[in-house]
Design a protein around this motif. Structure first.
Motif, mmCIF file in Angstrom:
data_model
loop_
_atom_site.group_PDB
_atom_site.id
_atom_site.type_symbol
_atom_site.label_atom_id
_atom_site.label_comp_id
_atom_site.label_asym_id
_atom_site.label_seq_id
_atom_site.Cartn_x
_atom_site.Cartn_y
_atom_site.Cartn_z
ATOM 1 N N VAL A 106 0.844 -1.197 0.000
ATOM 2 C CA VAL A 106 0.000 0.000 0.000
ATOM 3 C C VAL A 106 0.880 1.248 0.000
ATOM 4 N N GLU A 107 1.954 1.238 0.777
ATOM 5 C CA GLU A 107 2.877 2.376 0.811
ATOM 6 C C GLU A 107 3.552 2.575 -0.543
ATOM 7 N N ILE A 108 3.932 1.469 -1.188
ATOM 8 C CA ILE A 108 4.581 1.565 -2.503
ATOM 9 C C ILE A 108 3.603 2.150 -3.514
ATOM 10 N N ILE A 109 2.361 1.648 -3.498
ATOM 11 C CA ILE A 109 1.356 2.166 -4.433
ATOM 12 C C ILE A 109 1.085 3.636 -4.148
ATOM 13 N N SER A 110 1.007 3.999 -2.883
ATOM 14 C CA SER A 110 0.791 5.397 -2.525
ATOM 15 C C SER A 110 1.950 6.258 -3.016
ATOM 16 N N PHE A 111 3.161 5.771 -2.845
ATOM 17 C CA PHE A 111 4.331 6.499 -3.310
ATOM 18 C C PHE A 111 4.300 6.648 -4.828
#
Length: 158
Positions: A106-111
């Protein structure tokens, strides 16, 4: 008169001694009957006592058997419980690991969404197709994601 009284007293004596012998024989017979009756009563009492003892011994054996069955059942249930607890601990560890991986993704996608806003038309970024040459989609870089989660019950302290 003396002779008649002597004969009379002699016959009374004979009658008395005959009666006494009959009385003694009757008393001896009653005594024997009573003794036989007492022996029979004592024998019946011993038989009842022995039967009661045998019944108690059979009941004790039955209770021991039931107790052993209950103990065996309890041991099987306890072992099953510990196996379920160990499996539950492994599942909790796997859940925790998968939750962490999901959070990282989720953090990677958000980034990626925030960094792609300047390059694209403002649409949110989605996971690229496998044909897209992207360093994040390189199978070697995602190798850790396809590995099974290994955990055992030994690593947890109760």
């Amino acid at each position: 008169m003396a002779s008649s009284s002597g004969t009379s007293s002699g016959s009374t004596l004979l009658q008395n001694s005959g009666s006494e012998e009959d009385l003694q024989a009757l008393m001896a017979q009653r005594k024997r009957k009573r003794m036989i009756s007492n022996r029979e009563s004592a024998r019946r009492s011993r038989m009842r006592k022995q039967k009661h003892l045998d019944d108690l011994m059979a009941q004790a054996a039955q209770l021991r058997k039931e107790n052993n069955q209950i103990i065996t059942s309890m041991n099987v249930t306890t072992q099953h419980y510990f196996n379920i607890e160990a499996e539950n601990s492994v599942l909790r560890a796997q859940f925790s690991e998968l939750s962490n991986r999901l959070q990282y993704l989720v953090e990677i996608i958000s980034f990626l969404n925030t960094s792609n806003d300047g390059f694209e038309s403002g649409e949110p970024w989605t996971l690229p197709q496998p044909t897209t040459p992207d360093s994040l989609m390189n199978p070697l870089s995602l190798l850790y994601l396809s590995q099974p989660i290994m955990a055992s019950a030994d690593i947890f302290q109760y």
